[in-house]
Design a protein around this motif. Structure first.
Motif, PDB file in Angstrom:
ATOM      1  N   ASP A 254       0.816  -1.211   0.000  1.00  0.00           N
ATOM      2  CA  ASP A 254       0.000   0.000   0.000  1.00  0.00           C
ATOM      3  C   ASP A 254       0.850   1.261   0.000  1.00  0.00           C
ATOM      4  O   ASP A 254       0.517   2.252  -0.641  1.00  0.00           O
ATOM      5  CB  ASP A 254      -0.913   0.011   1.234  1.00  0.00           C
ATOM      6  N   ALA A 255       1.932   1.198   0.729  1.00  0.00           N
ATOM      7  CA  ALA A 255       2.779   2.387   0.864  1.00  0.00           C
ATOM      8  C   ALA A 255       3.732   2.534  -0.312  1.00  0.00           C
ATOM      9  O   ALA A 255       4.506   3.476  -0.377  1.00  0.00           O
ATOM     10  CB  ALA A 255       3.564   2.307   2.174  1.00  0.00           C
ATOM     11  N   MET A 256       3.620   1.610  -1.267  1.00  0.00           N
ATOM     12  CA  MET A 256       4.610   1.534  -2.324  1.00  0.00           C
ATOM     13  C   MET A 256       4.735   2.810  -3.175  1.00  0.00           C
ATOM     14  O   MET A 256       5.849   3.281  -3.392  1.00  0.00           O
ATOM     15  CB  MET A 256       4.344   0.341  -3.229  1.00  0.00           C
ATOM     16  N   PRO A 257       3.628   3.333  -3.674  1.00  0.00           N
ATOM     17  CA  PRO A 257       3.717   4.469  -4.596  1.00  0.00           C
ATOM     18  C   PRO A 257       4.652   5.561  -4.106  1.00  0.00           C
ATOM     19  O   PRO A 257       5.449   6.092  -4.853  1.00  0.00           O
ATOM     20  CB  PRO A 257       2.288   4.968  -4.672  1.00  0.00           C
ATOM     21  N   ASP A 258       4.553   5.884  -2.828  1.00  0.00           N
ATOM     22  CA  ASP A 258       5.419   6.932  -2.302  1.00  0.00           C
ATOM     23  C   ASP A 258       6.479   6.365  -1.354  1.00  0.00           C
ATOM     24  O   ASP A 258       6.945   7.032  -0.448  1.00  0.00           O
ATOM     25  CB  ASP A 258       4.592   7.998  -1.590  1.00  0.00           C
ATOM     26  N   GLY A 259       6.794   5.124  -1.602  1.00  0.00           N
ATOM     27  CA  GLY A 259       7.794   4.499  -0.745  1.00  0.00           C
ATOM     28  C   GLY A 259       9.190   4.951  -1.121  1.00  0.00           C
ATOM     29  O   GLY A 259       9.461   5.262  -2.266  1.00  0.00           O
ATOM     30  N   ASN A 260      10.057   5.000  -0.165  1.00  0.00           N
ATOM     31  CA  ASN A 260      11.435   5.373  -0.467  1.00  0.00           C
ATOM     32  C   ASN A 260      12.237   4.135  -0.858  1.00  0.00           C
ATOM     33  O   ASN A 260      11.783   3.007  -0.731  1.00  0.00           O
ATOM     34  CB  ASN A 260      12.083   6.076   0.731  1.00  0.00           C
ATOM     35  N   ARG A 261      13.425   4.376  -1.315  1.00  0.00           N
ATOM     36  CA  ARG A 261      14.263   3.290  -1.803  1.00  0.00           C
ATOM     37  C   ARG A 261      14.447   2.193  -0.755  1.00  0.00           C
ATOM     38  O   ARG A 261      14.354   1.007  -1.044  1.00  0.00           O
ATOM     39  CB  ARG A 261      15.618   3.858  -2.211  1.00  0.00           C
ATOM     40  N   ARG A 262      14.721   2.623   0.452  1.00  0.00           N
ATOM     41  CA  ARG A 262      15.002   1.653   1.506  1.00  0.00           C
ATOM     42  C   ARG A 262      13.818   0.710   1.721  1.00  0.00           C
ATOM     43  O   ARG A 262      13.969  -0.498   1.809  1.00  0.00           O
ATOM     44  CB  ARG A 262      15.343   2.384   2.803  1.00  0.00           C
ATOM     45  N   GLN A 263      12.633   1.320   1.779  1.00  0.00           N
ATOM     46  CA  GLN A 263      11.430   0.519   1.982  1.00  0.00           C
ATOM     47  C   GLN A 263      11.202  -0.469   0.840  1.00  0.00           C
ATOM     48  O   GLN A 263      10.834  -1.612   1.052  1.00  0.00           O
ATOM     49  CB  GLN A 263      10.212   1.434   2.104  1.00  0.00           C
TER      50      GLN A 263
END
Lengths: 147, 147
Positions: free
Chosen positions: B93-102
């Motif tokens: 769910d958090a993918m679209p605005d996820g950072n590289r690390r995530q």
DNA sequence: GCCGAGGTTGACGTTAACGTAAAGTGCTTG
DNA sequence: CAAGCACTTTACGTTAACGTCAACCTCGGC
């Protein structure tokens, strides 16, 4: 006199011509071998899944015990409860002198497990597709961030 | 207070000719559909696996929720804990605005799950062989009893 | 003789994943 | 309007599968 030939559950055992050494194991050895704790192994015994011999107080496990533990752990990884595993194991042991009803019951259980496996295979297939999809998207987003 | 415009939550609402209607489900419907209890579904929500909308107090589930429940149950059948499932779901769910690390972490998790699947496939293969073997023996004994 | 490494039996603690019971809300149906 | 559902929250209960002490034995080596 009711000495059962004690053939451990095994479809994968290479019955070589070698004189099978009567190797035994301590509880600690088995624990390290399968990466479980000794507590776990004792618990399985308490639950009727193992029945090692004793030398004094100490438990000594033989090849049959080792195989049974291996199968138990495999069953667990597949989501079977200890109760289910025990049911099959005990019926297997009682098989030689089992009556018709018991044997039919065993076959019934096996059929059920088999259906379970089939479903799991399908689940795995679908899950793999999902994972592929999620990973692909994740990689796309990563790329978009300017890798 | 909040007067809702009496929509009777009809399953067969003819709004248009489109087959892709914005279908919604009650908790009871979903429960029957997947053969789980409503308690289970509420528990999954409490654990952060579902987040249905509310009309007043009542939960209303849409297609997305249904799919998520389906995936959750599939994960469960494969032996994943709810915590593990949640981890993947939330990261997705958090993918679209996820950072590289995530994102890297997510891919790492997925790789891990994939390894898990591979092992399960092997376990299933071996277990099937065992089952075959046990069943064959059981049938042999049965036959010996004079079927 | 003592010590450490491993083994033993209780017995109580813990965690995940719900079950179950109590008490209330909201709609619709006779 | 009473009854009957389906739904809600709160909260305590339950089960499987171990974990975690505590207190004890026992054996080989120094």
């Amino acid at each position: 006199m009711t000495q059962t030939p004690s053939t451990p559950l095994s479809a994968t055992e290479k019955a070589g011509p070698l004189p099978r050494q009567r190797r035994t194991y301590s509880i600690g050895e088995l624990a390290r071998m399968f990466e479980v704790t000794t507590r776990t192994i004792r618990f399985y015994e308490q639950e009727g899944l193992l029945a090692p011999e004793r030398r004094g107080q100490t438990r000594i496990y033989d090849e049959k015990d080792r195989v049974r533990l291996k199968l138990t752990l495999r069953g667990k990884r597949l989501g079977f409860s200890l109760a289910e595993i025990r049911e099959v194991v005990m019926m297997y042991d009682a098989m030689p002198d089992g009556n018709r009803r018991q044997l039919r019951r065993l076959i019934e259980i096996l059929t059920d497990k088999r259906r379970n496996m089939e479903r799991q295979l399908e689940d795995i297939r679908l899950m793999q597709l999902e994972l592929d999809d999620v990973e692909r998207r994740a990689r796309d987003v990563l790329e978009g961030l300017g890798d």
